[in-house]
Scaffold this active site. Structure first.
Site, PDB file in Angstrom:
ATOM      1  CD  GLN A 102      -2.496  -1.082   2.762  1.00 11.58           C
ATOM      2  OE1 GLN A 102      -3.638  -0.662   2.869  1.00 11.58           O
ATOM      3  NE2 GLN A 102      -1.809  -2.075   3.424  1.00 11.58           N
ATOM      4  CG  HIS A 120      -2.863   2.606  -2.217  1.00 12.16           C
ATOM      5  ND1 HIS A 120      -2.769   2.302  -0.756  1.00 12.16           N
ATOM      6  CD2 HIS A 120      -3.745   1.805  -2.413  1.00 12.16           C
ATOM      7  CE1 HIS A 120      -3.812   1.803  -0.427  1.00 12.16           C
ATOM      8  NE2 HIS A 120      -4.683   1.366  -1.236  1.00 12.16           N
ATOM      9  CB  CYS A 147      -0.300  17.470 -19.081  1.00 16.90           C
ATOM     10  SG  CYS A 147      -0.318  16.201 -20.441  1.00 16.90           S
ATOM     11  CB  CYS A 150      -3.747  18.023 -22.754  1.00 12.97           C
ATOM     12  SG  CYS A 150      -3.768  17.582 -21.219  1.00 12.97           S
ATOM     13  CB  THR A 188      -0.917  -2.701   6.943  1.00 12.29           C
ATOM     14  OG1 THR A 188      -2.495  -1.927   6.475  1.00 12.29           O
ATOM     15  CG2 THR A 188      -1.064  -4.064   6.748  1.00 12.29           C
ATOM     16  CG  ASN A 213       1.176  -3.583  12.687  1.00 12.44           C
ATOM     17  OD1 ASN A 213       1.268  -3.243  11.527  1.00 12.44           O
ATOM     18  ND2 ASN A 213       0.405  -2.712  13.599  1.00 12.44           N
TER      19      ASN A 213
HETATM   20  P1  NAD Z   1      -1.005   2.987   8.771  1.00  7.02           P
HETATM   21  O1  NAD Z   1      -0.255   4.249   9.127  1.00  7.02           O
HETATM   22  O2  NAD Z   1      -2.407   3.186   8.915  1.00  7.02           O
HETATM   23  O3  NAD Z   1      -0.678   2.013   9.667  1.00  7.02           O
HETATM   24  C1  NAD Z   1       0.777   1.665   9.994  1.00  7.02           C
HETATM   25  C2  NAD Z   1       0.885   0.462  10.923  1.00  7.02           C
HETATM   26  O4  NAD Z   1       2.174   0.099  11.016  1.00  7.02           O
HETATM   27  C3  NAD Z   1       0.315   0.777  12.310  1.00  7.02           C
HETATM   28  O5  NAD Z   1      -0.438  -0.101  12.838  1.00  7.02           O
HETATM   29  C4  NAD Z   1       1.770   0.928  13.301  1.00  7.02           C
HETATM   30  O6  NAD Z   1       1.482   0.183  14.611  1.00  7.02           O
HETATM   31  C5  NAD Z   1       2.499  -0.172  12.389  1.00  7.02           C
HETATM   32  N1  NAD Z   1       4.141   0.223  12.615  1.00  7.02           N
HETATM   33  C6  NAD Z   1       4.791   1.332  12.813  1.00  7.02           C
HETATM   34  N2  NAD Z   1       5.765   1.218  12.809  1.00  7.02           N
HETATM   35  C7  NAD Z   1       6.008  -0.138  12.377  1.00  7.02           C
HETATM   36  C8  NAD Z   1       7.462  -0.946  12.395  1.00  7.02           C
HETATM   37  N3  NAD Z   1       8.573  -0.468  12.689  1.00  7.02           N
HETATM   38  N4  NAD Z   1       6.853  -2.206  12.293  1.00  7.02           N
HETATM   39  C9  NAD Z   1       5.986  -2.827  12.184  1.00  7.02           C
HETATM   40  N5  NAD Z   1       4.925  -2.212  12.078  1.00  7.02           N
HETATM   41  C10 NAD Z   1       4.936  -0.631  12.479  1.00  7.02           C
HETATM   42  O7  NAD Z   1      -0.428   2.713   7.234  1.00  7.02           O
HETATM   43  P2  NAD Z   1      -1.504   1.821   6.192  1.00  7.02           P
HETATM   44  O8  NAD Z   1      -2.169   0.550   6.829  1.00  7.02           O
HETATM   45  O9  NAD Z   1      -0.338   1.561   5.066  1.00  7.02           O
HETATM   46  O10 NAD Z   1      -2.255   2.691   5.505  1.00  7.02           O
HETATM   47  C11 NAD Z   1      -2.089   4.134   5.210  1.00  7.02           C
HETATM   48  C12 NAD Z   1      -2.521   4.585   4.049  1.00  7.02           C
HETATM   49  O11 NAD Z   1      -1.559   5.606   3.545  1.00  7.02           O
HETATM   50  C13 NAD Z   1      -2.108   3.640   3.070  1.00  7.02           C
HETATM   51  O12 NAD Z   1      -3.181   3.371   1.799  1.00  7.02           O
HETATM   52  C14 NAD Z   1      -0.880   4.168   2.189  1.00  7.02           C
HETATM   53  O13 NAD Z   1      -0.910   4.277   0.912  1.00  7.02           O
HETATM   54  C15 NAD Z   1      -0.562   5.355   2.608  1.00  7.02           C
HETATM   55  N6  NAD Z   1       1.046   5.759   3.258  1.00  7.02           N
HETATM   56  C16 NAD Z   1       2.058   5.555   2.819  1.00  7.02           C
HETATM   57  C17 NAD Z   1       3.225   5.495   3.041  1.00  7.02           C
HETATM   58  C18 NAD Z   1       4.444   5.088   2.482  1.00  7.02           C
HETATM   59  O14 NAD Z   1       4.534   4.952   1.197  1.00  7.02           O
HETATM   60  N7  NAD Z   1       5.680   4.883   3.139  1.00  7.02           N
HETATM   61  C19 NAD Z   1       3.329   6.302   4.207  1.00  7.02           C
HETATM   62  C20 NAD Z   1       2.079   6.696   4.941  1.00  7.02           C
HETATM   63  C21 NAD Z   1       0.760   6.488   4.509  1.00  7.02           C
HETATM   64 ZN    ZN Z   2      -2.538  15.932 -20.440  1.00  8.65          ZN
END
Ligand code: NAD
Ligand code: ZN
Length: 244
Positions: A102, A120, A147, A150, A188, A213
């Site tokens: 994600q 995502h 862009c 366009c 997650t 997690n």
């Molecule tokens: P979230 O922030 O909702 O959850 C992250 C989870 O990871 C939490 O439950 C937390 O307790 C746990 N966590 C924190 N540090 C950790 C570690 N070192 N080891 C293991 N677990 C750990 O994130 P999500 O569930 O990915 O959902 C958030 C949405 O936001 C996603 O759709 C994503 O696309 C986006 N997002 C992406 C990034 C990125 O690309 N790095 C960063 C922030 C949010």
């Molecule tokens: Zn365009």
């Protein structure tokens, strides 16, 4: 973390020929990228979830681009951590493997994962908000990039809250999960759909479900195993135990 569970999960992974791993922001926390919901997740006192939205972009594109240009700059300075590296190792070792992330930070690719689905999208992709133009781009962008085809505003190539997934993505995920022996949910919060329901599909098809997690999530009690701790500590130990 219960040591006995760790040993059981190690043994399961070692014998598995088909694994699907789902990752979220927690996997990149060890690289210094804040999770959205963690204490460091705020940006200029705004909740990122309020900016990563399609309606925020139509109302305040300059603010949304400022946020994404800031994220591109910060994330561009980060490197993969041992959790990313361990998953890239699993990719090399397990005959049937798919990593579904994600995350939009590109760190799984940088770590060497190949069988990867960025469900995502990616911070390193830009696309036109009107036509079909898209490109990979890690360079520093103007405040409001346009862009070249366009002339309309470009947007980050990510899936925002309130938007559907890219067509086909869900089908590939469902197919892989339906035939996996093991489903891993890593770093997650399991609050964002449809990813939060993937474990159920895996369970329905007879897979062993394992959560890694730092804290419990709404899915913890429904998983076969839950290992609580940092992904960057747990995953390398699990992969070390796997033989080719
Ligand atoms: P979230 O922030 O909702 O959850 C992250 C989870 O990871 C939490 O439950 C937390 O307790 C746990 N966590 C924190 N540090 C950790 C570690 N070192 N080891 C293991 N677990 C750990 O994130 P999500 O569930 O990915 O959902 C958030 C949405 O936001 C996603 O759709 C994503 O696309 C986006 N997002 C992406 C990034 C990125 O690309 N790095 C960063 C922030 C949010
Ligand atoms: Zn365009």
């Amino acid at each position: 973390m219960v040591r006995a569970h760790m040993e059981m999960v190690k043994a399961l992974l070692d014998g598995s020929r088909s694994i699907v791993a789902l990752t979220g922001a927690g996997v990149s926390a060890g690289s210094g990228i804040p999770t959205f919901r963690g204490p460091d997740g705020l940006w200029k006192k705004q909740r990122p979830e309020d900016l990563a939205r399609v309606d925020a972009f139509s109302q305040h594109p300059e603010l949304v681009w400022e946020f994404y240009n800031w994220r591109r700059e910060k994330v561009g300075q980060c490197t993969p951590n041992p959790a990313h590296m361990a998953l890239a190792g699993m990719d090399k070792q397990v005959p049937n493997f798919l990593l579904i992330t994600q995350n939009v930070d590109g760190l799984h690719t940088q770590a060497g994962s190949h069988r990867l689905m960025e469900m995502h999208g990616s911070l390193w992709r830009v696309q036109c908000s009107v036509c079909t133009y898209a490109r990979e781009d890690r360079s520093s962008l103007p405040d409001m990039p346009v862009c070249p085809v366009c002339g309309h505003l470009l947007r980050p190539g990510v899936v925002w809250f309130g938007e559907p997934l890219v067509p086909g993505v869900l089908k590939v995920a469902i197919e892989a999960i339906s035939s996996a022996d093991i489903f891993l949910s890593i770093g997650t919060s399991n609050l964002v759909q449809p990813a939060a329901s993937f474990y159920q599909l895996a369970k329905d098809h007879g897979a062993v479900t394992i959560e890694i997690n730092s804290e419990p999530t709404p899915n913890t009690g429904l998983m076969d195993f839950a290992l609580h701790g940092k992904a960057e500590d747990i995953l390398p130990e699990l992969v070390l135990g796997m033989s080719d």
